[in-house]
Design an enzyme around this catalytic site. Structure first.
Site, mmCIF file in Angstrom:
data_model
loop_
_atom_site.group_PDB
_atom_site.id
_atom_site.type_symbol
_atom_site.label_atom_id
_atom_site.label_comp_id
_atom_site.label_asym_id
_atom_site.label_seq_id
_atom_site.Cartn_x
_atom_site.Cartn_y
_atom_site.Cartn_z
ATOM 1 C CG ASP A 11 40.882 17.680 46.310
ATOM 2 O OD1 ASP A 11 40.051 18.600 46.322
ATOM 3 O OD2 ASP A 11 40.616 16.524 45.915
ATOM 4 C CG ASP A 13 35.214 15.451 48.942
ATOM 5 O OD1 ASP A 13 35.203 15.321 50.181
ATOM 6 O OD2 ASP A 13 34.418 16.187 48.335
#
Length: 183
Positions: A11, A13
């Protein structure tokens, strides 16, 4: 056809960079400590590195798809300059409720749905059985599980870890550097 390779699905952020909320400008992008070194180690261990990121800020009108691409290109070059080559970058610009215009759709790519992972698996000939997903929230884990990823880790560098996250996660780590030590 070449032999399938394992991947680490990351992922963005809260895993790669500090989650300052809808990060869309280079000035707001801050790599988390140890990320570059950890990614280099993952590559040395034979993993492809695949970024999978929901970017509903595009759908919500907070920033444009062009701004996302500019930031992503900068991030990709910044990582490459330090020895990290991302093998794939997948993003979802949609949001079924908060989206505007063409981006207000119920897609199959927005995590917790597995669309981005499924595309990467096909595009990059990924061995899903030996791959790992690393995220910072439940929707990341749900996407990994739905795509058939057996090892789904949470890191504490992003969103607060929830009881549901702890239940779904294969394990929870302080950061990427801690994961490097166990794989």
């Amino acid at each position: 056809m070449s032999k399938a390779k394992p991947a680490i699905f990351l992922d963005r952020d809260g895993v790669i960079n500090k989650d300052n909320g809808y990060v869309s400008q280079i000035d707001d992008f801050e790599f988390l400590e140890g990320v570059i070194e950890s990614c280099i180690e993952f590559q040395k261990k034979g993993y492809l590195l695949v970024l999978i990121t929901n970017q509903s800020g595009i759908a919500r009108g907070y920033f444009t798809e062009e701004q996302f691409h500019t930031l992503t290109e900068w991030m990709d070059w910044s990582m490459a300059d330090r020895g990290v080559d991302l093998d794939g970058i997948y993003y979802c610009p949609h949001h079924s409720i908060e989206g505007q215009g063409e981006f207000k759709i119920d897609c199959d790519c927005r995590k917790p749905k597995p669309g981005m992972l499924m595309n990467a698996i096909e595009d990059l000939n990924i061995d899903i059985e030996s791959s790992i997903l690393i995220g910072d929230k439940v929707s990341d884990l749900q996407a990994g599980i739905a795509a058939g990823v057996k090892t789904n880790y949470l890191v504490r560098t992003g969103k607060a870890i929830t009881p549901e996250g702890e239940t779904l996660a294969t394990d929870v780590f302080d950061d990427l550097a801690a994961i490097v030590k166990v794989i």
